[in-house]
Motif scaffolding. Structure first.
Motif, PDB file in Angstrom:
ATOM      1  N   UNK A  42       0.845  -1.331   0.003  1.00 44.26           N
ATOM      2  CA  UNK A  42       0.014   0.079  -0.034  1.00 44.26           C
ATOM      3  C   UNK A  42       0.920   1.241   0.258  1.00 44.26           C
ATOM      4  N   UNK A  43       2.018   1.211   0.572  1.00 43.81           N
ATOM      5  CA  UNK A  43       2.859   2.435   0.746  1.00 43.81           C
ATOM      6  C   UNK A  43       3.542   2.929  -0.499  1.00 43.81           C
ATOM      7  N   UNK A  44       3.851   1.604  -1.430  1.00 41.24           N
ATOM      8  CA  UNK A  44       4.442   2.047  -2.611  1.00 41.24           C
ATOM      9  C   UNK A  44       3.285   2.553  -3.683  1.00 41.24           C
ATOM     10  N   UNK A  45       2.112   2.276  -3.490  1.00 45.06           N
ATOM     11  CA  UNK A  45       0.834   2.880  -4.131  1.00 45.06           C
ATOM     12  C   UNK A  45       1.107   4.225  -3.950  1.00 45.06           C
ATOM     13  N   UNK A  46       0.876   4.328  -2.718  1.00 41.48           N
ATOM     14  CA  UNK A  46       0.574   5.992  -2.100  1.00 41.48           C
ATOM     15  C   UNK A  46       1.946   6.608  -2.462  1.00 41.48           C
ATOM     16  N   UNK A  47       2.887   6.100  -2.538  1.00 45.62           N
ATOM     17  CA  UNK A  47       4.206   6.948  -3.251  1.00 45.62           C
ATOM     18  C   UNK A  47       3.951   7.262  -4.544  1.00 45.62           C
ATOM     19  N   UNK A  48       3.298   6.515  -5.248  1.00 47.95           N
ATOM     20  CA  UNK A  48       2.960   7.094  -6.733  1.00 47.95           C
ATOM     21  C   UNK A  48       1.758   7.601  -6.883  1.00 47.95           C
ATOM     22  N   UNK A  49       0.855   8.081  -5.789  1.00 51.96           N
ATOM     23  CA  UNK A  49      -0.132   8.630  -6.131  1.00 51.96           C
ATOM     24  C   UNK A  49       0.051  10.350  -5.955  1.00 51.96           C
ATOM     25  N   UNK A  50      -0.355  10.722  -7.059  1.00 54.55           N
ATOM     26  CA  UNK A  50       0.100  12.475  -7.139  1.00 54.55           C
ATOM     27  C   UNK A  50      -1.276  13.039  -7.981  1.00 54.55           C
ATOM     28  N   UNK A  51      -1.697  13.819  -7.391  1.00 56.92           N
ATOM     29  CA  UNK A  51      -1.464  14.431  -6.053  1.00 56.92           C
ATOM     30  C   UNK A  51      -2.147  13.605  -5.096  1.00 56.92           C
ATOM     31  N   UNK A  52      -2.032  13.821  -3.707  1.00 54.69           N
ATOM     32  CA  UNK A  52      -2.955  13.239  -2.560  1.00 54.69           C
ATOM     33  C   UNK A  52      -4.232  13.883  -2.401  1.00 54.69           C
ATOM     34  N   UNK A  53      -4.403  14.895  -2.919  1.00 56.39           N
ATOM     35  CA  UNK A  53      -5.680  15.744  -2.976  1.00 56.39           C
ATOM     36  C   UNK A  53      -7.034  14.779  -2.806  1.00 56.39           C
ATOM     37  N   UNK A  54      -7.141  13.985  -3.925  1.00 55.72           N
ATOM     38  CA  UNK A  54      -8.468  13.132  -4.038  1.00 55.72           C
ATOM     39  C   UNK A  54      -8.589  12.333  -3.071  1.00 55.72           C
ATOM     40  N   UNK A  55      -7.618  11.836  -2.517  1.00 55.51           N
ATOM     41  CA  UNK A  55      -7.736  10.931  -1.170  1.00 55.51           C
ATOM     42  C   UNK A  55      -8.172  11.491   0.029  1.00 55.51           C
ATOM     43  N   UNK A  56      -7.635  12.706  -0.056  1.00 61.31           N
ATOM     44  CA  UNK A  56      -7.622  13.421   1.390  1.00 61.31           C
ATOM     45  C   UNK A  56      -9.162  14.206   1.380  1.00 61.31           C
ATOM     46  N   UNK A  57      -9.598  14.613   0.016  1.00 63.25           N
ATOM     47  CA  UNK A  57     -10.915  15.098   0.088  1.00 63.25           C
ATOM     48  C   UNK A  57     -12.053  14.008   0.598  1.00 63.25           C
ATOM     49  N   UNK A  58     -11.746  12.846  -0.014  1.00 63.47           N
ATOM     50  CA  UNK A  58     -12.523  11.712   0.383  1.00 63.47           C
ATOM     51  C   UNK A  58     -12.749  11.530   1.862  1.00 63.47           C
TER      52      UNK A  58
END
Length: 458
Positions: free
Chosen positions: A213-229
């Motif tokens: 999961x950490x490696x998937x989050x590393x590639x998640x750009x930006x974090x905004x959509x996840x933070x918004x949910x």
């Protein structure tokens, strides 16, 4: 030229002023301490050990009276009275601990504290295992979740779960967390669990480990959509703190800070277990510090033998791991020579100790392994464990003995070699978990070992 350089880098003899064996917390600090005194240092390691498996919180001395406000100075002073613990061998364990941390912190990112205060109370952080843990230092991603500031008051905590992490079940941990918090003096606490998909792609995905999961989050750009949910999920609750499972990025070290800015309330990771990523992130920092300090690091090489001349240790020898053995010389052996040597090899995880059916032994210099002054050679492992799983086991508390200079002792209780030193978990007398002092002993013993290996205080 490139080929010649590669061959030169694989010479069968490695020489240095100081050789440190082991690349965890204690090995790195010993190398830094020796380098800081002007020694040329080479560090050997064959892989990661306990440091890389850490959950992000470090304990220097156990709390002997149950008060979270009990200062570090008094806790270490109390532990130094226990003759089994290596603190009892040190002239001034708190001073050595502070010197070690100050040396390390000067090279850590700015979001780590610069010093250890002797009157500092312990941190209180929730773990993914369902407990409220006490510690003296934590990585920034965990430290931001310190609950000590809420002792005597109340707090509202939102715990975020992800559907892709079926093994993380915060709903089952909630009651134990609340019980521990109440026992620690947090009079009124409310915890709510919010579970949502980490990935918003409509697919049913499951991760087997936090690192995936950490490696998937590393590639998640930006974090905004996840933070918004997440913000939408928790907006009716208005928490004082948002806690995440221990997986907010491996290479990405600022994810907790970014989430705090995007969501609103302060965010933090729970203290992790052995499959969390906080230890790996910290180990990566240590590797970068060694590189910046101009300490030569030799990886994938297991040192397994020693040669001495007169009373001094003269040479270590070993075999490269993997398929590179014959690239060193005809017999595939590498020889390591130095003025001084430091063993920071750990216990069973790091390979400093092993068991062969005839008892526990130290793997490089064949130093005697003891507990409470009793040699363990000839005693099989079954004799070193208790029936009660939660009891203190000799198997998990044994190691080599040292004097005040951190020189390993032989069977006559004398320094085995004047130029050999040891630090960290290889030293016995304490349980790495139950005694609550492993990280403090790692730092203090490493500083003493590194300084003495480089010739002592000038």
């Amino acid at each position: 030229r490139k080929e010649a350089a590669m061959i030169a880098d694989r010479i069968p003899y490695v020489t240095s002023d100081v050789i440190v064996v082991g690349g965890g917390l204690s090995g790195v600090v010993a190398a830094l301490a020796a380098s800081d005194k002007g020694a040329k240092v080479t560090l050997f390691r064959h892989g990661y050990g306990r440091t890389a498996l850490g959950g992000g919180m470090f304990s220097f001395a156990t709390n002997h009276d149950g008060s979270v406000k009990d200062a570090l100075k008094s806790r270490i002073a109390a532990m130094a009275k226990n003759e089994l613990l290596p603190y009892s061998q040190m002239k001034d364990p708190l001073k050595s601990l502070r010197q070690a941390y100050k040396l390390l912190a000067a090279k850590l990112p700015a979001d780590f504290p610069r010093d250890i205060e002797e009157d500092a109370p312990q941190l209180l952080c929730l773990s993914e295992g369902g407990a409220l843990l006490r510690g003296d230092m934590a990585v920034p991603q965990v430290r931001s979740g310190d609950l000590a500031r809420f002792v005597g008051g109340d707090v509202k905590i939102a715990v975020i779960g992800f559907t892709e992490l079926p093994f993380f079940r915060p709903q089952l941990l909630k009651e134990q967390w609340l019980m521990d918090m109440h026992a620690a003096g947090i009079e009124k606490a409310e915890i709510r669990v919010f579970t949502l998909p980490m990935l918003d792609d409509g697919r049913q995905t499951f991760f087997r480990m936090y690192s995936e999961a950490a490696r998937i989050l590393d590639a998640m750009n930006p974090l905004g959509p996840l933070a918004e949910r997440i913000r939408e999920e928790i907006k009716g609750f208005r928490p004082d703190l948002v806690l995440f499972p221990p997986m907010l990025g491996l290479a990405r070290r600022d994810a907790v800070r970014d989430m705090s800015e995007l969501i609103g309330p302060p965010c933090a990771e729970l203290v992790g277990g052995h499959q969390a990523v906080a230890g790996l992130r910290f180990q990566q920092l240590l590797d970068e510090i060694l590189k910046a300090a101009d300490v030569r690091v030799v990886t994938n090489c297991s040192l397994t033998g020693s040669v001495w001349q007169g009373k001094k240790l003269f040479r270590l020898s070993g075999l490269p791991d993997g398929e590179e053995g014959n690239s060193f010389n005809d017999d595939g052996v590498i020889y390591v020579e130095a003025k001084s040597f430091v063993l920071a090899t750990g216990r069973f995880i790091g390979g400093g100790l092993a068991e062969d059916g005839d008892g526990v032994f130290e793997t490089i210099c064949m130093l005697p392994v003891t507990y409470a002054g009793k040699r363990l050679r000839g005693l099989p492992a079954i004799k070193l464990v208790e029936r009660d799983y939660a009891a203190k086991h000799v198997m998990f508390s044994c190691g080599i003995d040292v004097n005040e200079h951190m020189q390993p002792l032989n069977v006559r209780r004398e320094a085995a070699f004047p130029n050999l030193f040891a630090c960290g978990d290889i030293i016995g007398g304490y349980d790495l978990v139950l005694d609550g002092c492993a990280d403090g002993l790692a730092l203090a013993s490493a500083y003493i070992s590194g300084v003495n290996a480089a010739g002592g205080e000038k």
